[in-house]
Design an enzyme around this catalytic site. Sequence first.
Site, PDB file in Angstrom:
ATOM      1  N   ILE A 161      39.872 -47.085  26.664  1.00 48.11           N
ATOM      2  CA  ILE A 161      40.514 -48.387  26.847  1.00 48.11           C
ATOM      3  C   ILE A 161      40.334 -49.156  25.546  1.00 48.11           C
ATOM      4  CG2 ILE A 161      38.450 -49.287  28.032  1.00 48.11           C
ATOM      5  CD1 ILE A 161      40.424 -51.060  29.668  1.00 48.11           C
ATOM      6  N   GLU A 162      41.453 -49.413  24.872  1.00 45.83           N
ATOM      7  CA  GLU A 162      41.406 -49.882  23.489  1.00 45.83           C
ATOM      8  C   GLU A 162      41.936 -51.302  23.332  1.00 45.83           C
ATOM      9  OE1 GLU A 162      42.909 -48.389  19.043  1.00 45.83           O
ATOM     10  OE2 GLU A 162      42.955 -47.025  20.756  1.00 45.83           O
ATOM     11  N   VAL A 163      41.122 -52.142  22.693  1.00 46.66           N
ATOM     12  CA  VAL A 163      41.465 -53.518  22.326  1.00 46.66           C
ATOM     13  C   VAL A 163      41.999 -54.287  23.536  1.00 46.66           C
ATOM     14  CG1 VAL A 163      42.541 -54.960  20.562  1.00 46.66           C
ATOM     15  CG2 VAL A 163      42.063 -52.592  20.047  1.00 46.66           C
TER      16      VAL A 163
END
Length: 265
Positions: A161-163
């Site tokens: 789960i990115e940014v």
Amino acid sequence: MSKQVRPTVHDLLAMKGKRQLSMLRVVALEEAEAAEAAGIDLISVPPELLFDPQFRDAAPGRFAIPGGEYGQSGATTDEILRCAVKMRAASADAIYCAASLQTIRRLRDEHIPVCGHTGLIPSHSTWTGGFRAVGKTAASAAFVYKQVKDLEAAGAFSVEIEVVPAEVAAAISERTSMLLISMGAGSGCDAQYLFSEDVLGLNRGRYPRHAKVYRNLAAEYDRIQVERIAAFREYAADIASGAYPEERHRVPVDAEELERFLSRL
């Protein structure tokens, strides 16, 4: 020191909610070996590193997930499955996949552990507004949550789960059985993920907000390059002046044998 036993997917899922796992993107045998010695839990690796016959000697105890550089963009499900089978045979513990849910289901049907991706997905970023945070509105946060639940239903065991805002990621992590691997999504997930180039200070461009630099190896490489150029210049100068090769660099030959050879010429 005895080598650590490499964890399984079952082992990792059993750790959910118990402690934060560490994850690094490594791109060289030296980095993989350093991750092993440092006790990093998970490593993301380019496929070519995974296929190096020395890889598992360098990192025997690391849970390795090859990244998506093996043609997922535009590749068919069968092509991705074929690559995934090869990487599993080469000791990959799981496969990163940002392809369709249909593809992830197919991999899961073949018992291949899959790590999905949500939030800022670089290859899909045109749909979420480019290289920017995702999940800052209720609607976009709900979109991320739906992606996570869809990946869970498709059979993925983990998801990067990115940014994404930390509070959003934490709320989602509490509502999924998958491991949530945070890249710039706060500490409410199950693992923290950074690139070795950022950790080592090798990124000469702009560092992302979530990056933390622990060493400045770029300066060391600059120093080494200066020394490399100086050594090459001295070598070229020695050739030009006749200082190299010296007598000690030459292969000796018996005078009589040399005379016999010359007489034959």
